[in-house]
Structure formats: C-alpha cells, structure tokens
Design a protein around this motif. Structure first.
Motif, short mmCIF file in Angstrom:
data_model
loop_
_atom_site.label_atom_id
_atom_site.label_comp_id
_atom_site.label_asym_id
_atom_site.label_seq_id
_atom_site.Cartn_x
_atom_site.Cartn_y
_atom_site.Cartn_z
N ARG A 19 -18.53 -7.07 16.89
CA ARG A 19 -17.44 -7.11 17.86
C ARG A 19 -17.52 -8.44 18.60
O ARG A 19 -18.56 -8.79 19.16
CB ARG A 19 -17.55 -5.94 18.86
CG ARG A 19 -16.38 -5.86 19.83
CD ARG A 19 -16.41 -4.56 20.63
NE ARG A 19 -17.58 -4.48 21.49
CZ ARG A 19 -17.65 -4.99 22.72
NH1 ARG A 19 -16.62 -5.67 23.22
NH2 ARG A 19 -18.74 -4.86 23.44
N CYS A 301 -11.05 -0.38 17.87
CA CYS A 301 -11.40 -0.90 16.54
C CYS A 301 -10.56 -0.20 15.49
O CYS A 301 -10.54 1.03 15.42
CB CYS A 301 -12.89 -0.68 16.27
SG CYS A 301 -13.47 -1.25 14.66
N PHE A 347 -15.92 1.64 18.68
CA PHE A 347 -16.29 0.51 17.83
C PHE A 347 -16.99 1.00 16.56
O PHE A 347 -17.80 1.93 16.59
CB PHE A 347 -17.21 -0.43 18.61
CG PHE A 347 -17.83 -1.52 17.77
CD1 PHE A 347 -17.04 -2.55 17.28
CD2 PHE A 347 -19.17 -1.49 17.45
CE1 PHE A 347 -17.60 -3.56 16.50
CE2 PHE A 347 -19.75 -2.49 16.68
CZ PHE A 347 -18.95 -3.52 16.20
#
Length: 376
Positions: A19, A301, A347
């Motif tokens: 990330r 995400c 994520f």
C-alpha cells in the motif's frame, strides 16, 4: 442433502502487495506504508472466499442444522470448510489429514462441503508458502507439477491509499504442463456441486470441466470466471453453464457488449453476468436481461474484489441451487456483490475476512435461508 463440494481450477500465484501513497515514477524509489504476502490468482481468491463462507456456515450450524458447539471447529487460522482442523504445521503430515474434535468424532467432508483447488504449484520456498496459505484456509490443493522447482508465478501489486486502485505486474503461467500428470491428478477430484474455472491453464480447466467429477455429478454448475479474453477459451466455452465476465472481457471478433452476448449465446451460454466495478452489474438470463445496482462502500483496496464476487456466487449456487429465474439471479448477484463490497473495505485479499467477520456471519445466515427466506 444437497452437496456443497466445490472445485476451483486455475491460477495460483504468490502476491506481494504494497500500500503506497502514490505510484512511483520511473527510476524512483518509494516507501510502502503496509504490505501483505499471500497466495493469489482468480481461482485461488474465489476458493478462499468459498471456503471462508463455508467455515462461517459450519460455525453457525446453518448447514448442518446443529449447534455450533457440536462442531468444535478450533482455532480460526486452522479452520476448514469441513468443520475440523487440518494439520499443516508438521511437514510429515499430509495437508489432507483430518483430526477428530474433542468429542472424539470426525465431521464428514460431505456434511459441510469440500473445497479443492486444481492448479500448478510445484516445489520451492514460494510454492510451499502459497500452498500453506491456501491449505490453512481449508482448501485442498491438487498440484499438477508436484516435482517442478521454483515454477510458481509471482505478482507484484501496488495499491494507492487514496483511491484503492491497484497496479499489477506478474506472470500468469508456470509454462508447459504435462498432460499425463494432469490425467493422474484428476483422479483425486471429488464430486462437486459447483465447478469454477478462471481460464488459466486450459489443460487443467478442460479436465476439471470434463473429468469424472463432472460426469459423476451431471448437475454440477460450471462457471467461467472471465477476467480477460484468452485464445484457448473456445475449447472451454461449450462446457460452461454460467459466464461471469469483467469489463475487460472481449473476444477479438466482438466490438460491443451486444456482440459479446451473441458470441456466448452461440456456445449455448444463456446465463451471463457482466461486472463493471462500482457500476451496476448487468445480466442476461435466458431470455431476460437487467441490472443490479451496487451499494457504495468506502474503498480501501480493489484487489481481488471480482474474484470474491465469483467465489460468493459459487457458494450461493451450491447452497441455494442454480438461479433459474431472473428474479433469483438478481438475488444471487445482490448477495455476492455485498460480499465483494466487504472485501473492498480492507487492504489486501485476506484481512477483510476478519475485519468484516460480523457482517459475513449475517450475510451467510441470510443466504442459508435461501432467496425466499427459508432454510436452504
């Protein structure tokens, strides 16, 4: 009792996911804010979703009609879709060993459903890491290249923090596959209620769709995860009952969505779902067509969200039967989209399963009651 076994055939990769605040420019280095390393690939992520939903259902007793306590499933990281723990830490133990619960009995695989992933993994540090990551999700890996070393493909993924959009580079193949090896391993396939192929490894996909698994269970629903067009797909399309396509899926001879639908109809595929990210999901179901709106979520995400949708749809089908009407198709799409929406809010491709566990439990209970509110 309806079978809940599922067979997924396709790609296994090792995904290295970062990330980042923004994507790097050429010849620049940046610092990642977060990382995840996990097994990936369309069929893999779909199988993980299916197994997780089955695990939750087993915990709640919604599949078996029994108390959760009677299952004694054990630690979350070692739970499997059969409601028992698999021994994966000891290299001398096969990942297929089933251990009894504290009452001394073993829950049958046929009770909660077995999940198999038919793919190419091989040997080596990365291959073992991917295999272990998949196995502890409650999935049996059927490996067509068990002796090949360092063959498993990798994917490098960057996810932009502000938008959740991702950038991916990777290899989507281990190279040549030995047909004889595939023939040998197909004997390990269990009878399945639903079979999903992601189009990678056409030899493996063909065996999954045409082997004794499909023959023994003629009612098995065969789903294509059409993420992108692949030149060998015409050999697989005649066996497909339902095609779930991304916005990127377009055969060379087609220029419009209408061309695409006509093309698939030519192969006898009359159940088609077309996902378009956050846009409404379109469907063509026998002689009816329509679309289902997607509930907005705060996206963290987008990686693997389509795969999650496919795994959730496969789970719905195996537990509620194939949606023969457009009305039931919409119900299945709506429910699967809500599962995929949960994955967008965390994520990576695994964290959402714990972050959104309460929401998942609620949705599993809802789905197990069927589209009409009765128990499936």
């Amino acid at each position: 009792m309806r079978s809940h076994n599922a067979l997924f055939a396709g790609l296994i990769t090792v995904d290295i996911i970062h990330r980042v605040k923004s994507f790097p420019q050429a010849n620049h280095k940046i610092q990642a804010d977060e990382q995840e390393i996990s097994a990936g690939g369309p069929a893999t992520n779909a199988a993980v979703t299916y197994a997780a939903l089955s695990r939750i259902a087993a915990q709640q007793g919604v599949l078996l009609g029994q108390d959760t306590a009677a299952l004694d499933i054990g630690a979350p990281e070692l739970q499997c879709a059969m409601g028992v723990s698999r021994q994966v830490a000891d290299k001398n133990n096969s990942p297929d060993v089933i251990t009894p619960n504290s009452q001394g009995s073993t829950t049958s695989a046929t009770q909660c459903g077995q999940v198999q992933l038919y793919s190419a993994v091989g040997r080596g540090i990365l291959a073992e890491a991917a295999r272990n990551d998949i196995t502890i999700q409650g999935i049996e890996v059927i490996d067509c290249i068990p002796q090949r070393i360092d063959a498993i493909p990798t994917s490098l993924v960057m996810v932009e923090s502000a938008t959740g959009l991702r950038s991916v580079s990777g290899r989507n193949s281990v190279g040549h596959l030995d047909v004889q090896s595939i023939e040998q391993r197909k004997q390990e396939l269990e009878e399945a209620a639903v079979i999903l192929v992601d189009g990678h490894y056409p030899e493996i996909a063909f065996q999954a769709l045409t082997s004794s698994t499909a023959a023994v269970s003629p009612s098995a629903i065969k789903i294509l995860d059409g993420g992108s067009w692949k030149p060998w797909l015409p050999t697989l399309l005649p066996f497909i009952d339902c095609a779930i396509l991304s916005a990127d899926f377009m055969p060379p001879i087609a220029n419009t969505t209408d061309d695409l639908i006509d093309f698939l109809h030519g192969y006898g595929i009359n159940h088609i779902i077309h996902t378009q990210g956050h846009a409404p999901v379109r469907y063509w179901w026998n002689k009816e067509a329509g679309e289902v709106d997607i509930a907005p979520v705060d996206t963290v995400c987008t990686l693997g969200a389509g795969d999650v949708f496919h795994g959730a749809f496969a789970w719905w089908v195996s537990h509620n039967g194939f949606p023969e009407s457009a009305y039931l198709c919409e119900k299945a799409i709506e429910w699967s989209s809500r599962i995929a929406g949960l994955s967008l809010q965390s994520f990576g491709t695994r964290r959402w399963l714990s972050d959104k566990s309460d929401e998942l439990k609620e949705l599993v209970t809802q789905a197990s009651r069927g589209a009409d509110g009765h128990c499936a």
